[in-house]
Design a protein around this motif. Structure first.
Motif, PDB file in Angstrom:
ATOM      1  N   LEU A  42       0.704  -1.361  -0.080  1.00 22.61           N
ATOM      2  CA  LEU A  42       0.037   0.165   0.133  1.00 22.61           C
ATOM      3  C   LEU A  42       0.828   1.302  -0.086  1.00 22.61           C
ATOM      4  CD1 LEU A  42      -2.526  -1.046   2.501  1.00 22.61           C
ATOM      5  CD2 LEU A  42      -2.939  -1.323   0.125  1.00 22.61           C
ATOM      6  N   ALA A  43       0.199   2.314  -0.349  1.00 24.30           N
ATOM      7  CA  ALA A  43       0.963   3.641  -0.193  1.00 24.30           C
ATOM      8  C   ALA A  43       1.274   4.010   1.158  1.00 24.30           C
ATOM      9  CB  ALA A  43      -0.046   4.787  -0.627  1.00 24.30           C
ATOM     10  N   PRO A  44       2.640   4.586   1.346  1.00 27.70           N
ATOM     11  CA  PRO A  44       2.913   4.804   2.737  1.00 27.70           C
ATOM     12  C   PRO A  44       2.070   5.294   3.824  1.00 27.70           C
ATOM     13  CG  PRO A  44       4.577   5.771   1.004  1.00 27.70           C
ATOM     14  CD  PRO A  44       3.433   5.268   0.424  1.00 27.70           C
ATOM     15  N   GLU A  45       1.229   6.221   3.383  1.00 32.20           N
ATOM     16  CA  GLU A  45       0.115   6.693   4.325  1.00 32.20           C
ATOM     17  C   GLU A  45      -0.921   5.628   4.921  1.00 32.20           C
ATOM     18  OE1 GLU A  45      -1.717   7.860   0.370  1.00 32.20           O
ATOM     19  OE2 GLU A  45       0.384   7.554   1.288  1.00 32.20           O
ATOM     20  N   LEU A  46      -0.937   4.631   4.274  1.00 33.48           N
ATOM     21  CA  LEU A  46      -1.869   3.518   4.521  1.00 33.48           C
ATOM     22  C   LEU A  46      -1.127   2.388   5.173  1.00 33.48           C
ATOM     23  CD1 LEU A  46      -4.029   3.133   1.501  1.00 33.48           C
ATOM     24  CD2 LEU A  46      -4.505   4.311   3.517  1.00 33.48           C
ATOM     25  N   GLN A  47       0.210   2.518   5.324  1.00 36.25           N
ATOM     26  CA  GLN A  47       1.143   1.493   6.195  1.00 36.25           C
ATOM     27  C   GLN A  47       0.991   1.667   7.494  1.00 36.25           C
ATOM     28  OE1 GLN A  47       1.444  -1.509   3.095  1.00 36.25           O
ATOM     29  NE2 GLN A  47       2.063  -1.580   5.060  1.00 36.25           N
ATOM     30  N   THR A  48       0.504   2.639   7.938  1.00 34.36           N
ATOM     31  CA  THR A  48       1.236   3.023   9.497  1.00 34.36           C
ATOM     32  C   THR A  48       0.218   2.251  10.352  1.00 34.36           C
ATOM     33  OG1 THR A  48      -0.627   4.850   9.556  1.00 34.36           O
ATOM     34  CG2 THR A  48       1.726   5.563   8.833  1.00 34.36           C
ATOM     35  N   SER A  49      -0.892   2.294  10.245  1.00 32.53           N
ATOM     36  CA  SER A  49      -1.883   1.462  11.276  1.00 32.53           C
ATOM     37  C   SER A  49      -2.719   0.647  10.632  1.00 32.53           C
ATOM     38  CB  SER A  49      -2.536   2.486  12.133  1.00 32.53           C
ATOM     39  OG  SER A  49      -3.635   1.777  12.863  1.00 32.53           O
ATOM     40  N   LEU A  50      -2.745  -0.753  10.781  1.00 30.84           N
ATOM     41  CA  LEU A  50      -3.552  -1.677  10.077  1.00 30.84           C
ATOM     42  C   LEU A  50      -5.133  -1.242  10.324  1.00 30.84           C
ATOM     43  CD1 LEU A  50      -4.282  -4.148   8.457  1.00 30.84           C
ATOM     44  CD2 LEU A  50      -4.009  -5.664  10.604  1.00 30.84           C
ATOM     45  N   THR A  51      -5.320  -1.458  11.668  1.00 27.82           N
ATOM     46  CA  THR A  51      -7.141  -0.843  12.075  1.00 27.82           C
ATOM     47  C   THR A  51      -7.452   0.353  11.481  1.00 27.82           C
ATOM     48  OG1 THR A  51      -6.110  -0.070  14.333  1.00 27.82           O
ATOM     49  CG2 THR A  51      -7.049  -2.279  14.262  1.00 27.82           C
ATOM     50  N   LYS A  52      -6.570   1.543  11.561  1.00 28.16           N
ATOM     51  CA  LYS A  52      -7.273   2.740  10.762  1.00 28.16           C
ATOM     52  C   LYS A  52      -7.228   2.461   9.409  1.00 28.16           C
ATOM     53  CE  LYS A  52      -5.618   7.628  10.564  1.00 28.16           C
ATOM     54  NZ  LYS A  52      -5.524   7.661   9.169  1.00 28.16           N
ATOM     55  N   THR A  53      -6.229   1.970   8.700  1.00 27.42           N
ATOM     56  CA  THR A  53      -6.375   1.706   7.225  1.00 27.42           C
ATOM     57  C   THR A  53      -7.796   0.931   6.946  1.00 27.42           C
ATOM     58  OG1 THR A  53      -4.066   1.694   7.025  1.00 27.42           O
ATOM     59  CG2 THR A  53      -5.348   0.680   5.297  1.00 27.42           C
ATOM     60  N   LEU A  54      -7.822  -0.096   7.739  1.00 29.38           N
ATOM     61  CA  LEU A  54      -9.094  -0.983   7.436  1.00 29.38           C
ATOM     62  C   LEU A  54     -10.415  -0.367   7.713  1.00 29.38           C
ATOM     63  CD1 LEU A  54      -8.048  -4.517   9.071  1.00 29.38           C
ATOM     64  CD2 LEU A  54      -8.134  -3.769   6.597  1.00 29.38           C
TER      65      LEU A  54
END
Length: 490
Positions: free
Chosen positions: A255-267
């Motif tokens: 994924l793009a870097p901004e989506l790789q920080t937190s799994l739950t937030k991205t989900l």
């Protein structure tokens, strides 16, 4: 070896085995052994029994021999000691996965992240076991494990949705009656198609057998098959699979870097997109403008790690097997269906679908070795039958009234809960499960009933693993804690 010698060897082997009639029309006297396991720093003693119960019609004619392994606490008061019946799914699966992976006192040794150890398989004490909290009975439905129809020509009478409910329900009734456990708190625990069975069985047992349950544990659930079938004209699975694709892409850093920080937030972002813009776009079909189609394709690509071009070529609808093959094609790898953390390698990189499921390949052999060694070694149970781990012998499966529509047992579970206000449900979900994706289960449970009081008796839990989340040691520990809390609520 000469042909006469071969014939003699076969004849001697056949003579050494009990006949099919003897083996399948009489209960195998249970083999009882005494054991102990350390859980939470405490020694827990338990008795293990392995044997068969024969299911008979009302005229006393044997219909099938059902194999089981039970773990009980010596001297416990049956009025307060819970009793939990466990099974897996398939259809065609034995109970080996919940037995030797999740809840039994011994488990197959894997690495902490679920990779197999070198052969032969080794067993260790299972820190995830529930044997300190509840008696456990692991059931192998007919044609799985050591369970067989009395007459193999009639085995198909057990291979169907209703047929399965009837036979498993009858086994439970018979076990409860013979062991004087009608007065015990009773639970079901099923995995995969075993959750389909458990949900429908809760209603069957209550309405047909008069046996109320205290709770049902659903591990990697599928109650409404319309949520997971990628059939032409059925758009529902695509938005329900998308968050699972997102989790998989996150794990493999696609994924793009901004989506790789937190799994739950991205989900959470992926779920909002799937339930909103994406679902609406699929609903519009050919009415989408070219600009709208390109916008949605870009967002699907962003949340899945796939290329926008690939999403467009698939008409915005990326079926599960295609995703598993495409995501890591640039690395020459496929991802697993049961657990998308696992990687496979096909013979070429040109295929449309994976040649095998690496997450199943990782556990199939080691669990088969471990179970066979455990039954004959530690539990002292002998049988020359092959133990059917996951078999095709049950096919074709009879879907009965659901033959021309999607099987949906959620209404049966709702009925059981409505008529039994003390029935509670725990649903365990793996983020990396691409067989029964967690968002599909959330959708099913949120549509279970309009009654928020009823839904208040449903507990949803999540794990950073796949379909068999217990192969991931941290998830095994969490699953044990979640189920323990559920059981201790009474």
């Amino acid at each position: 070896m000469t042909r006469p010698a071969v014939a003699l060897a076969v004849a001697l082997a056949a003579a050494a085995l009990p006949s099919a009639a003897q083996d399948r029309t009489k209960d195998t006297p249970p083999v009882a052994t005494q054991h102990a396991v350390t859980l939470g720093g405490k020694k827990v003693e338990y008795a293990a029994t392995a044997g068969t119960l024969v299911l008979k019609d009302e005229d006393g004619k044997a219909q099938a021999s059902v194999f089981y392994v039970a773990y009980t606490k010596p001297g416990a008061d049956p009025a307060t000691r819970p009793l939990t019946f466990c099974f897996n799914g398939g259809p065609g699966s034995s109970s080996v996965w919940l037995h030797m992976g999740a809840f039994g006192p011994k488990r197959v040794a894997l690495t902490d992240d679920g990779q197999p150890t070198p052969p032969p398989a080794k067993l260790v004490e299972n820190e995830g076991s529930l044997v300190d909290l509840t008696d456990l009975v692991f059931i192998d439905p007919v044609s799985t494990g050591f369970s067989r129809a009395a007459d193999e020509k009639n085995a198909k009478q057990f291979h169907g949705v209703q047929e399965d409910l009837t036979s498993v329900g009858e086994f439970i009734r018979l076990y409860v009656t013979r062991n004087n456990r009608w007065g015990s708190p009773k639970y079901l625990a099923g995995e995969s198609y075993g959750t389909t069975r458990a949900a429908a069985l809760a209603n069957h047992m209550q309405s047909k057998l008069g046996m109320r349950l205290n709770g049902v544990v659903l591990v990697s659930a599928v109650l409404n098959f319309g949520t997971i079938r990628f059939d032409e004209g059925n758009d529902l699975p695509f938005p329900l699979y998308l968050p699972g694709y997102t989790a998989t892409a996150w794990y493999h850093k696609k994924l793009a870097p901004e989506l790789q920080t937190s799994l739950t937030k991205t989900l959470a972002e992926a779920e909002a997109f799937a339930a909103g813009e994406y679902q609406q776009a699929l609903f519009k079909g050919a009415e989408l403008t070219d600009a709208e189609r390109k916008t949605i394709a870009a967002k699907v690509a962003r949340f899945t790690g796939l290329s926008e071009e690939f999403v467009l070529r698939n008409d915005l609808r990326v079926e599960g097997q295609r995703f598993m093959r495409e995501l890591l094609r640039d690395r020459g790898r496929t991802v697993g269906r049961f657990d998308s953390r696992y990687l496979g390698r096909d013979s070429t990189d040109a295929g449309e679908r994976p040649e095998y499921d690496p997450s199943y390949a990782a556990v199939q052999g080691t669990y088969t070795e471990g179970l066979n060694s455990y039954l004959r070694g530690e539990l002292k149970y002998e049988s020359d039958l092959p133990y059917e781990i996951l078999t095709g012998r049950v096919q074709p499966w009879n879907y009965g009234t659901a033959s021309n529509r999607y099987l949906n047992v959620a209404p049966a579970l709702r009925t059981a809960m409505a008529q039994n206000p003390d029935l509670r449900v725990l649903v365990a979900n793996g983020y990396y499960d691409l067989a029964t994706p967690y968002a599909a289960t959330k959708y099913t449970m949120s549509h279970l009933a309009n009654d928020r009081g009823l839904l208040g008796r449903v507990t949803m839990t999540y794990y950073e693993a796949g379909h068999m989340m217990y192969v991931h040691r941290p998830s095994l520990v969490k699953l044990r804690a979640d189920v323990a809390a559920f059981l201790q609520k009474g």
